[in-house]
Design an enzyme around this catalytic site. Sequence first.
Site, PDB file in Angstrom:
ATOM      1  CG  ASP A   1      81.100 -11.248  41.364  1.00  0.00           C
ATOM      2  OD1 ASP A   1      81.305 -11.915  40.339  1.00  0.00           O
ATOM      3  OD2 ASP A   1      81.427 -11.618  42.503  1.00  0.00           O
TER       4      ASP A   1
ATOM      5  CG  ASP B   1      79.883 -17.712  41.473  1.00  0.00           C
ATOM      6  OD1 ASP B   1      78.655 -17.621  41.336  1.00  0.00           O
ATOM      7  OD2 ASP B   1      80.588 -18.496  40.802  1.00  0.00           O
TER       8      ASP B   1
ATOM      9  CG  ASP C   1      83.372 -11.801  46.039  1.00  0.00           C
ATOM     10  OD1 ASP C   1      83.160 -11.624  44.818  1.00  0.00           O
ATOM     11  OD2 ASP C   1      83.773 -12.886  46.513  1.00  0.00           O
TER      12      ASP C   1
END
Length: 378
Positions: free
Chosen positions: A11, A13, A132
């Site tokens: 990922d 961001d 996240d």
Amino acid sequence: MSTRKRALFIDRDGTLVKEPPVDYQLDSLEKLEFVPKVMRNLYFIRERLDFEFVMVSNQDGLGTPSFPEETFWPAHNLMLKTLEGEGIVFDDILIDPSFPEDNSPNRKPRTGMLTKYMTGEYDLENSFVIGDRLTDMELAHNLGAKGIWLRPEEGAESELAAYATSLSPAYITDDWDKITEYLFAGERRAVVRRATKETDIYVDWNLDGTGKTSISTGLGFFDHMLDQIGKHSGTDLTVRVKGDLEVDEHHTIEDTAIALGEAMLKALGDKRGIERYGYCLPMDDCLCSVALDFGGRPWLVWDAEFHREKVGDMPTEMFLHFFKSLSDAARMNLNIRAEGTNEHHKIEGIFKALARSIKMAIRRDIYRFELPSTKGLL
């Protein structure tokens, strides 16, 4: 050995760069800030492991008035250029610009952008999604890959329980150092089941835990001591024991020590990168020293005397027997000394000193991943 490729689906961001607050859009150079430790670790992974790097990112409404492309690309390209300058190059970059309400097949956690990785050419079972958010973990589930959830471990279980899809991330941490250690050297965790006519014992020991314990042996003081091992060594320790306490405490204590030693030996693996040695602490009126060596040769030196028959519900004569059985099963050298007047403090000090010795000895450095021995074998 499999010749299929492996990939890290990473990922962007919140995982590579910090996600800007409020609008969650990295749309200016001023907002570009990397997640701590990400560069050195991605470089290490790139140099030492065989994963392809695939960036997978949702960018809500990219190309629309709410997120014009001309505000996206400068920061994105600077991020890539900075990473490249550190030896980190992505093999593939996949960006979905849809909004959640569009229900695009390409939007994470859906796999529309990743179909070329699902043809059998890639070993997805041994590939990882790192992100996240739980949508990243759901993407791992949908791909048939493992998930590494970049977030603090505290509160993770409740968030997982509340999520619509049942997910089991392979690893949860908010530290890129830990992610690299996990990918490079594996999880140091062992489950041991020991069943005899006298006892039925289950031990789950994760050496890279955070000090979480769940202990039930039927002996209150013994539970308290084993709890010290987990908490003060920073390891996660679960022990479940059903023993013949109607006879006496002997089998429960001895067999638990054997199971713990077997779990420690198994979890340590080939012992590469560990410190190997550890030692000691005071507790009130007592001075307790535990010197430890995971050198593969069991030996116990015991210099501690007790003047009570029991501490709590645990016979004091069994302490020596516990540590001898533990030393034998774990193939470790233990040198234990204790002096003082309070018997409770004395034995608790020994267990705490053992825990601190374990914490010191199992510390692993993947950047110096060598066997701590001149013999070539431990």
